[in-house]
Design a protein around this motif. Structure first.
Motif: not given
Length: 342
Positions: A40-42, A46-47, A49-53, A83-84
Motif C-alpha cells: 500500500c505504501a508503494a 499517504d496510506i 489519506d481518506p480521499f484516496a484510501v 486504493l481499496v
C-alpha cells in the motif's frame, strides 16, 4: 499471477503498472499485515489519506456484492490512484472479485488480506490465473528469515550479537512476523546504538514470550510427558497464549525433528545429528531433542505432523481451537510413549 517467494520483496517495492488486485493469504497474520502495508505504501503517497484510501471488510462485501466494485470505481478527489484495502476476506467475496477482474476500474488497486484461506481457495485460484491479479502466500518465518530480520534491525543501530544469542532468537521466534519484529526491536532498544546483545540479555528480555511457553508445551508432548504437557498447556491458556500459536510451534518443532530423524536414518547417532544440525540448536534444548530422537523415526514424525495439521484445520472449521489443540497434543504424547526407535 502467483508471486514466488524470491520475488516478493521486489513486487512490494515496485508493483507492476497493470496491477488491480493483490491477495495476501496464509497462516502468518503478522506477515500478511506487514506485506500488505508495504504494498500500500508503494501504491499511494499517504496510506492514511481518506480521499484516496478506502477500508472495507470481507463481511461488507459479502453482504453487498457491488460494494467492492463501487468502492474501487470511486474517483479520488485529486485524481490520484484509488486504493481499496480489504481485511478479513474469504471465499465469500469471490463473486465480487470476479466482477472486478472482468471489468477492472481505472486508476484503482485493491489489496486483500485473507488469513483464513489457503492455496485451495477459490479466491487464490482465481487471482493466480488473473493477468491483473497477484497472490502472495504468507507463512511463518523459517530460521533463516528470522535471522535475516534480526540482522537487518540490529545493523540499523550498529549492534553486535553473540552467536548463542542469535541462535536463541532464531529458534524461539517466527510464528508471527509482527510479534517477531516487535521482540527483536525490543532487544535493539535495550542494547542501544552501537550496543552488544548477549544470550543473558535475550533470555531476560524474551524469556516470557509466547513462543517460549509454546516450545515448552511441545517439547513435553514430544517426550511423552503427559502430566507436564497438560500443566504447561493450562498455564499457556491462562496467560492468554493463542492455541493456534502452540500448534504452529508444534508443526515447526516436528519439522525440525523430521530433518534430524532423516539424518539418523543416514547413519548418524542422536548426539551427532543434533550437533551437526543447521541452524544450530540452542544448547538448553539439545538434551531433550537427543532423547526424543530415540523415540521418533522419520515415518512416525510424519504421523505426528499429520495429526498436528488436522488440529490446525479443525480449529478453523468451527471446533474450539483449544479443544482441537489439546486433543492433538495428547495424541502426540501417546505416540511418544509407545513408539521407540528400533
Amino acid at each position: 499471477m502467483k508471486i514466488a517467494p524470491r520475488d516478493i520483496d521486489t513486487f512490494l517495492r515496485s508493483p507492476p503498472p497493470g496491477l488491480v488486485l493483490a491477495l495476501f493469504y496464509g497462516q502468518d497474520n503478522g506477515l500478511i499485515s506487514e506485506r500488505a502495508k508495504s504494498l500500500c505504501a508503494a501504491l499511494v503517497p499517504d496510506i492514511n489519506d481518506p480521499f484516496a484510501v478506502t477500508d472495507i471488510s470481507g463481511d461488507d462485501i459479502a453482504s453487498d456484492k457491488a460494494f467492492l466494485y463501487d468502492s474501487a470505481a470511486t474517483i479520488p478527489a485529486m485524481g490520484q490512484r484509488r486504493l481499496v484495502r480489504v481485511t478479513q476476506a474469504n471465499d465469500q467475496i469471490a463473486e465480487a472479485v470476479k466482477t472486478v477482474i472482468e471489468n477492472p476500474p481505472e486508476q484503482a488497486v485493491i489489496v486483500i488480506s485473507a488469513p483464513d484461506i489457503n492455496t485451495k481457495s477459490k479466491l487464490v485460484k482465481m487471482l493466480d490465473s488473473a493477468k491483473t491479479g497477484a497472490t502472495i502466500g504468507c507463512y511463518p518465518d523459517q530460521h533463516r528469515q528470522i535471522a535475516q530480520l534480526a540482522r537487518d534491525i540490529f545493523s540499523q543501530h550498529h549492534i553486535k550479537t553473540d552467536n548463542d544469542a542469535m541462535t536463541w532468537i532464531t529458534t524461539h521466534l517466527g510464528g508471527d512476523r509482527l510479534i517477531s519484529r516487535s521482540e527483536i526491536e525490543k532487544l535493539a532498544i535495550m542494547a542501544g546504538e552501537n550496543g552488544h546483545i548477549t544470550l543473558a540479555m535475550v533470555t531476560e528480555a524474551l524469556g516470557d514470550s509466547a513462543s517460549v511457553a509454546a516450545s515448552q508445551v511441545i517439547s513435553s508432548a514430544a517426550s511423552g510427558h503427559i502430566s507436564a504437557m497438560g500443566q504447561q498447556f493450562d498455564r499457556a491458556m491462562t496467560e492468554g497464549i493463542a492455541p493456534e500459536a502452540i500448534i504452529r510451534a508444534g508443526i515447526a518443532y516436528f519439522q525440525r525433528l523430521f530433518r534430524l530423524s532423516c539424518m539418523m536414518d543416514n547413519g548418524l547417532n542422536p548426539a551427532d545429528a543434533v550437533s551437526q544440525y543447521k541452524p544450530p540448536i540452542f544448547f538448553n534444548e539439545k538434551p531433550a531433542i537427543s532423547s526424543q530422537l530415540n523415540q521418533w523415526t522419520s515415518q512416525k514424525v510424519m504421523a505426528a505432523l499429520d495429526r498436528l495439521g488436522q488440529a490446525e484445520k479443525q480449529s478453523r472449521s468451527g471446533i474450539h481451537s483449544d479443544t482441537a489443540v489439546a486433543q492433538a497434543l495428547l495424541a502426540v504424547c501417546q505416540m511418544a510413549q509407545r513408539r521407540q526407535r528400533a
